[in-house]
Design a protein around this motif. Structure first.
Motif, PDB file in Angstrom:
ATOM      1  N   ALA A 394       0.771  -1.334  -0.096  1.00  0.00           N
ATOM      2  CA  ALA A 394       0.093  -0.056  -0.092  1.00  0.00           C
ATOM      3  C   ALA A 394       0.737   1.246  -0.271  1.00  0.00           C
ATOM      4  N   SER A 395       2.079   1.178   0.743  1.00  0.00           N
ATOM      5  CA  SER A 395       2.778   2.414   0.860  1.00  0.00           C
ATOM      6  C   SER A 395       3.539   2.641  -0.618  1.00  0.00           C
ATOM      7  N   LEU A 396       3.313   1.785  -1.663  1.00  0.00           N
ATOM      8  CA  LEU A 396       3.774   1.913  -2.873  1.00  0.00           C
ATOM      9  C   LEU A 396       2.902   2.056  -3.869  1.00  0.00           C
ATOM     10  N   ALA A 397       1.755   2.529  -3.404  1.00  0.00           N
ATOM     11  CA  ALA A 397       0.340   2.513  -4.525  1.00  0.00           C
ATOM     12  C   ALA A 397       0.528   3.533  -5.267  1.00  0.00           C
ATOM     13  N   ASP A 398      -0.190   3.578  -6.498  1.00  0.00           N
ATOM     14  CA  ASP A 398      -0.161   4.858  -7.212  1.00  0.00           C
ATOM     15  C   ASP A 398      -1.432   5.635  -6.731  1.00  0.00           C
ATOM     16  N   SER A 399      -2.150   5.290  -5.929  1.00  0.00           N
ATOM     17  CA  SER A 399      -3.352   6.271  -5.368  1.00  0.00           C
ATOM     18  C   SER A 399      -2.581   7.069  -4.248  1.00  0.00           C
ATOM     19  N   PRO A 400      -2.417   8.423  -4.290  1.00  0.00           N
ATOM     20  CA  PRO A 400      -2.399   9.112  -3.044  1.00  0.00           C
ATOM     21  C   PRO A 400      -3.211   8.938  -2.009  1.00  0.00           C
ATOM     22  N   VAL A 401      -4.608   8.686  -2.150  1.00  0.00           N
ATOM     23  CA  VAL A 401      -5.394   8.320  -1.045  1.00  0.00           C
ATOM     24  C   VAL A 401      -4.997   7.108  -0.304  1.00  0.00           C
ATOM     25  N   THR A 402      -4.664   6.276  -1.326  1.00  0.00           N
ATOM     26  CA  THR A 402      -4.242   4.737  -0.361  1.00  0.00           C
ATOM     27  C   THR A 402      -2.929   5.106   0.450  1.00  0.00           C
ATOM     28  N   VAL A 403      -1.768   5.778  -0.039  1.00  0.00           N
ATOM     29  CA  VAL A 403      -0.669   6.033   0.580  1.00  0.00           C
ATOM     30  C   VAL A 403      -1.091   6.886   1.635  1.00  0.00           C
ATOM     31  N   SER A 404      -1.851   7.956   1.792  1.00  0.00           N
ATOM     32  CA  SER A 404      -1.859   8.783   2.999  1.00  0.00           C
ATOM     33  C   SER A 404      -2.896   8.135   3.936  1.00  0.00           C
ATOM     34  N   ALA A 405      -3.560   7.283   3.555  1.00  0.00           N
ATOM     35  CA  ALA A 405      -4.368   6.564   4.601  1.00  0.00           C
ATOM     36  C   ALA A 405      -3.676   5.849   5.565  1.00  0.00           C
ATOM     37  N   LEU A 406      -2.576   5.057   5.205  1.00  0.00           N
ATOM     38  CA  LEU A 406      -1.829   4.449   5.900  1.00  0.00           C
ATOM     39  C   LEU A 406      -1.151   5.127   7.277  1.00  0.00           C
ATOM     40  N   SER A 407      -0.914   6.500   7.187  1.00  0.00           N
ATOM     41  CA  SER A 407      -0.296   7.240   8.349  1.00  0.00           C
ATOM     42  C   SER A 407      -1.513   8.448   8.861  1.00  0.00           C
ATOM     43  N   ASP A 408      -2.675   8.107   8.318  1.00  0.00           N
ATOM     44  CA  ASP A 408      -3.898   8.950   8.917  1.00  0.00           C
ATOM     45  C   ASP A 408      -4.452   8.210  10.134  1.00  0.00           C
ATOM     46  N   ASP A 409      -4.305   8.839  11.327  1.00  0.00           N
ATOM     47  CA  ASP A 409      -4.765   8.388  12.311  1.00  0.00           C
ATOM     48  C   ASP A 409      -6.501   8.529  12.371  1.00  0.00           C
ATOM     49  N   LYS A 410      -7.059   9.028  11.356  1.00  0.00           N
ATOM     50  CA  LYS A 410      -8.485   9.174  11.429  1.00  0.00           C
ATOM     51  C   LYS A 410      -8.885   7.938  10.596  1.00  0.00           C
ATOM     52  N   VAL A 411      -8.211   7.264   9.922  1.00  0.00           N
ATOM     53  CA  VAL A 411      -8.601   6.143   8.883  1.00  0.00           C
ATOM     54  C   VAL A 411      -8.352   4.992   9.660  1.00  0.00           C
ATOM     55  N   ALA A 412      -9.318   4.085  10.047  1.00  0.00           N
ATOM     56  CA  ALA A 412      -9.259   3.043  10.729  1.00  0.00           C
ATOM     57  C   ALA A 412      -8.613   1.849  10.002  1.00  0.00           C
ATOM     58  N   TYR A 413      -8.366   0.728  10.805  1.00  0.00           N
ATOM     59  CA  TYR A 413      -7.506  -0.376  10.119  1.00  0.00           C
ATOM     60  C   TYR A 413      -8.255  -0.837   8.786  1.00  0.00           C
ATOM     61  N   ALA A 414      -9.457  -1.254   9.030  1.00  0.00           N
ATOM     62  CA  ALA A 414     -10.446  -1.529   7.726  1.00  0.00           C
ATOM     63  C   ALA A 414     -10.377  -0.474   6.445  1.00  0.00           C
ATOM     64  N   GLY A 415     -10.454   0.796   7.078  1.00  0.00           N
ATOM     65  CA  GLY A 415     -10.259   1.592   5.883  1.00  0.00           C
ATOM     66  C   GLY A 415      -9.045   1.419   5.231  1.00  0.00           C
ATOM     67  N   ARG A 416      -7.862   1.254   5.819  1.00  0.00           N
ATOM     68  CA  ARG A 416      -6.500   1.225   5.053  1.00  0.00           C
ATOM     69  C   ARG A 416      -6.596   0.075   4.406  1.00  0.00           C
ATOM     70  N   VAL A 417      -7.097  -1.007   5.014  1.00  0.00           N
ATOM     71  CA  VAL A 417      -7.281  -2.276   3.763  1.00  0.00           C
ATOM     72  C   VAL A 417      -8.260  -2.056   2.579  1.00  0.00           C
ATOM     73  N   ALA A 418      -9.294  -1.513   2.880  1.00  0.00           N
ATOM     74  CA  ALA A 418     -10.120  -0.850   1.774  1.00  0.00           C
ATOM     75  C   ALA A 418      -9.452  -0.277   0.565  1.00  0.00           C
TER      76      ALA A 418
END
Length: 466
Positions: A394-418
Motif C-alpha cells: 500500500a505504501s507503494l500504491a499509485d493512489s495518493p489516497v491509499t498512501v496517505s491512509a496508512l499514516s492518517d490516524d482518522k482512517v481505521a484499520y479496515a479503511g486502510r485495507v479497503a
C-alpha cells in the motif's frame, strides 16, 4: 457460396451498400455490385446456393422487372425471403403478405432497431459465421468493458454501507454496486443518498442490485418486489437489476416469460432495469445449466436489455465448469444482432474474473475489496487481518489516497485495507481491459496464475483463448 443474397435496384446502390457492409460483419454476403461477367449466368449460379435472400424494396425496386424476377426465382427455389422496405412503397403482388423490416427511418447504424431486427430474422435462417467482437464500451451504458463493480452490502463485510460508499467516493471508484435491501426507508443510512449523488456527479456509475442476496443470506422472506420498489424511490442511480425470479421454471420458454414479466413490473421502480437470469435448481443439489444459455439470450432479445446478469454460484461447481457455462452463454448471446455484455453476479476474485472474461463475460461485482485483503504480487485473496503483511504494498500504491491512509490516524484499520484493495482493483481492471482488447488473455492469466494453472484451464476449456 453466399449465406445472404441481396436483391435490389441499382437506383438504391448507396443504401444497399451500407446494408451489405454491415451484414458482412456476420455473414458471407453476395450482391450484384460484385458481379463480373454475364448477369443472368451469375444469378443462376449464386442464388440457388444462397441460404437466405434479403430484398431491398423501394419504389424503383417495385418497378424493376429484374428485381421481381430474382425474387420469383428465390421463391421458387424455396429460399427464405426477408423483405426490407426502405420507403413507403407497398410490396408488389404476391409478396405483400411477407413479414417485412421497415428501414424507412434507418439511420445507417448497426445499433438501430430496424437493423437489429433484420439481423435477428437472418439469424433464424443462417447461423452467423463471425461472432461480434467485445466493444471497448457498452452501448447505452457508458461503461468500459470489461469492468469490475465494487459492491456495497450490509452482509458479511468489514465496512457498513455508508462507510463503504464514502470510501468509494473518496477514492474515485468509477463503478459501484449497492443493494436495494440496504436502501429501504427505515434502514437506509442517513447521508447515503448525498454520497451516491456525488459519485454520479463525479462521473461514477451507480448500479443497484435487487437486494435478494442480502434477503436470502439473512433468511428474510419478507423482502418483496413492492419493498424493492419502495427502496428505489429517490435513489440516484444509472441502472438497477430487476427483482430476481429466484426459482424459475424448469421449462426454458416459461422461465423466459417469468423473467420478462419481472422486468416489465420493475420498470415502475426504475426506468433503467436490467435482467437477472437464474438457473433452476436440480431436485437433489446444484443447478441445471443446460437451458440457461437459451434463456439468457431470449430474455436479452425480448427485453432489448443493454446487459444481462447471471449468478456465478449457479454456473457450475468449480471454475472450469463455470467457464464452460459462460462460453456456452456467450455463444448464444453472439446470435443477437450486436454484442450484448454479460455480467457475473458475486465475482470479485481476480483469478475468477480473468478466467470468466476469457470465457466471454464482461462485467463483475464482488465484496472482496471490503471483505478480504489482496496480495498484489500473487493476485490472491487473504484474510482481512493479514493486511499487516501487505501494508508495504500500500505504501507503494499509485493512489495518493491509499498512501496517505496508512499514516492518517482518522482512517481505521479496515479503511486502510479497503484503500489498498481499491488501488489494486483499479489497476487490475485497467490491465484486464487492455489484455482483453488486445486478445492476449492467455498471457495475462500466465502472469496472474502461472503457466501450470493456465495450461490446465486452457486444456479443460477448449477454445478459451481462440
Amino acid at each position: 457460396m453466399a449465406d445472404v443474397y441481396v436483391i435490389h435496384s441499382s437506383e438504391d446502390n448507396d443504401k444497399t451498400s451500407v446494408i451489405v457492409e454491415l451484414l458482412e460483419e456476420h455473414w458471407n454476403v453476395w450482391w450484384d455490385d460484385q458481379l463480373v461477367g454475364n448477369f443472368a449466368f451469375e444469378i443462376e449460379k449464386e442464388l440457388p446456393q444462397s441460404k437466405c435472400a434479403v430484398v431491398v424494396w423501394s419504389a424503383d425496386a417495385c418497378k424493376s422487372p429484374l428485381v421481381r424476377d430474382e425474387v420469383r426465382i428465390a421463391d421458387e427455389l424455396g429460399i427464405p425471403i426477408i423483405p426490407v422496405r426502405v420507403d413507403g412503397s407497398s410490396l408488389p403482388y404476391p409478396y405483400g403478405g411477407l413479414s417485412t423490416v421497415n428501414f424507412s427511418a434507418w439511420d445507417g447504424a448497426n445499433t438501430h432497431a430496424a437493423f437489429r431486427q433484420l439481423v435477428r430474422k437472418i439469424a433464424t435462417k443462417v447461423p452467423r459465421r463471425v461472432p461480434p467482437v467485445r466493444p471497448q464500451t457498452a452501448p447505452s451504458l457508458r461503461l468500459s468493458l470489461p469492468t469490475v463493480f465494487l459492491s456495497v452490502s450490509s452482509h458479511e463485510t468489514q465496512l457498513v454501507p455508508l462507510e463503504a460508499v464514502k470510501a468509494l467516493r473518496v477514492f474515485g471508484a468509477p463503478t459501484i454496486l449497492i443493494s436495494a435491501y440496504d436502501l429501504l426507508p427505515g434502514r437506509r443510512p442517513k447521508g447515503i443518498i448525498a454520497e451516491l449523488r456525488q459519485i454520479r456527479r463525479n462521473g461514477g456509475f451507480v448500479l443497484v442490485d435487487s437486494g435478494n442476496y442480502e434477503a436470502t443470506r439473512r433468511e428474510d422472506s419478507s423482502w418483496t418486489p413492492d419493498l424493492f420498489a419502495e427502496a428505489m424511490k429517490g435513489i440516484p442511480h444509472d441502472w438497477a437489476y430487476c427483482f430476481d425470479v429466484m426459482k424459475p421454471s424448469l421449462k426454458p420458454d416459461v422461465a423466459v416469460r417469468e423473467i420478462v414479466a419481472a422486468i416489465e413490473r420493475d420498470r415502475a421502480a426504475s426506468k433503467h432495469v436490467l435482467p437477472i437470469v437464474h438457473a433452476p435448481r436440480k431436485r437433489l443439489s446444484g443447478y441445471d445449466v443446460q437451458g440457461l444459455p437459451y434463456v439468457v439470450k431470449e430474455v436479452a432479445s425480448q427485453t432489448s436489455a443493454p446487459l444481462v446478469a447471471v449468478a456465478e454460484r449457479e454456473l457450475g461447481s468449480g471454475i472450469i465448469e463455470r467457464a464452460k457455462t459462460v462460453r456456452r452463454i456467450r455463444q448464444e448471446l453472439d446470435k443477437l444482432p450486436s454484442y450484448l455484455p454479460l455480467h457475473i453476479l458475486g465475482t470479485g476474485n481476480p483469478w475468477s474474473i480473468a478466467i470468466l472474461t476469457a470465457a466471454g463475460a464482461d462485467s463483475f461485482d464482488g465484496l472482496e475489496w471490503c471483505r478480504m485483503v489482496i496480495d498484489r504480487d500473487t493476485h490472491r485473496l487473504n484474510h482481512y487481518q493479514h493486511f499487516d503483511f501487505f501494508a508495504f504494498q500500500a505504501s507503494l500504491a499509485d493512489s495518493p489516497v491509499t498512501v496517505s491512509a496508512l499514516s492518517d490516524d482518522k482512517v481505521a484499520y479496515a479503511g486502510r485495507v479497503a484503500f489498498h484493495n481499491l488501488d489494486y482493483y483499479r489497476e487490475f481492471a485497467a490491465d484486464l481491459a487492455q489484455a482483453a482488447h488486445e486478445r492476449r488473455m492467455e498471457a495475462f492469466l500466465v502472469g496472474m496464475m502461472g503457466r501450470a494453472s493456465t495450461k490446465q484451464i486452457r486444456e479443460a476449456v477448449p477454445g478459451l483463448f481462440a
